[in-house]
Write a protein that holds these residues in place. Structure first.
Motif, PDB file in Angstrom:
ATOM      1  N   PHE A  44       0.704  -1.276  -0.252  1.00 40.03           N
ATOM      2  CA  PHE A  44       0.526   0.106  -0.185  1.00 40.03           C
ATOM      3  C   PHE A  44       0.531   1.405   0.188  1.00 40.03           C
ATOM      4  N   ILE A  45       0.247   2.086  -0.626  1.00 46.24           N
ATOM      5  CA  ILE A  45       1.191   3.630  -0.952  1.00 46.24           C
ATOM      6  C   ILE A  45       0.420   4.417   0.155  1.00 46.24           C
ATOM      7  N   TYR A  46       1.620   5.222   0.950  1.00 43.84           N
ATOM      8  CA  TYR A  46       1.201   6.576   1.837  1.00 43.84           C
ATOM      9  C   TYR A  46       1.540   7.474   0.878  1.00 43.84           C
ATOM     10  N   ALA A  47       0.648   8.368   0.291  1.00 43.69           N
ATOM     11  CA  ALA A  47       1.007   9.621   0.517  1.00 43.69           C
ATOM     12  C   ALA A  47       1.782  10.853   0.855  1.00 43.69           C
ATOM     13  N   GLY A  48       2.934  10.723   1.129  1.00 43.82           N
ATOM     14  CA  GLY A  48       3.520  11.475   2.402  1.00 43.82           C
ATOM     15  C   GLY A  48       4.364  10.591   2.987  1.00 43.82           C
ATOM     16  N   THR A  49       4.899  11.767   3.862  1.00 43.49           N
ATOM     17  CA  THR A  49       5.693  10.267   5.495  1.00 43.49           C
ATOM     18  C   THR A  49       5.403  10.492   6.295  1.00 43.49           C
ATOM     19  N   LEU A  50       5.171   9.039   6.953  1.00 42.28           N
ATOM     20  CA  LEU A  50       4.613   8.990   8.114  1.00 42.28           C
ATOM     21  C   LEU A  50       6.237   9.305   8.908  1.00 42.28           C
ATOM     22  N   GLY A  51       5.557   9.260  10.288  1.00 45.81           N
ATOM     23  CA  GLY A  51       6.754  10.010  11.003  1.00 45.81           C
ATOM     24  C   GLY A  51       7.149   8.085  11.729  1.00 45.81           C
TER      25      GLY A  51
END
Length: 172
Positions: A44-51
């Protein structure tokens, strides 16, 4: 949606399974089948960076939900693993599951968990052309192909992803 298999062999159950999962669940960016370990790897791809805190929280929620689901079903999965990688403004989250204990309903649960937890930034391909009847057919096909893959020992390492409205499957 256009479907292409890049290989000379006939379309097998595992190829059909990967295609059906990508058609039914546009939230799944890519999927790999490892025949040696009998493991499916969903990305799955999240558009952004997660902490790190967000990623660990997401990982905990998803793995706990999968564990509870399998406990309620009376199953003990061999492989339930989640890892993530970040690059160029995207976070790729991969879930590994063994084919032997995986069912279509659990795949739907995983997708729904991602929709709930990161819906606003989950990279998804638009599939407005699918109607409810098509979705039900794809779910039945996924269940049938999972059972077929469990019964056979296919030895092709497969990699499937979507690109510009097409599903591409490669034999690695």
């Amino acid at each position: 949606m256009d479907f292409r298999y890049k290989g000379k062999e006939d379309v097998t159950s595992s190829v059909s399974l990967l295609i059906s999962i990508l058609i039914r669940h546009p939230e799944v960016a890519k999927i790999n089948f490892d025949p040696d370990r009998q493991v499916l790897r969903f990305t799955f791809i999240y558009a952004g960076t997660l902490g790190i805190t967000e990623l660990d929280g997401l990982k905990n929620k998803i793995l706990t939900s999968i564990e509870i689901y399998n406990s309620l079903e009376g199953k003990k999965p061999e492989v339930v693993y989640l890892e993530y990688k970040q690059s160029e403004g995207f976070t790729m989250i991969e879930i590994q599951r063994d084919v032997d204990t995986l069912v279509q309903e659990e795949i739907a649960l995983m997708v729904e968990l991602f929709r709930q937890y990161i819906n606003n930034k989950l990279v998804t391909e638009e599939t407005d052309h699918l109607i409810d009847e098509d979705l039900v057919v794809q779910e039945e096909l996924i269940e049938h192909m999972l059972e077929s893959v469990k019964a056979k020992s296919e030895n092709k390492r497969l990699y499937a992803f979507r690109e510009e409205g097409r599903v591409l499957v490669f034999n690695k």
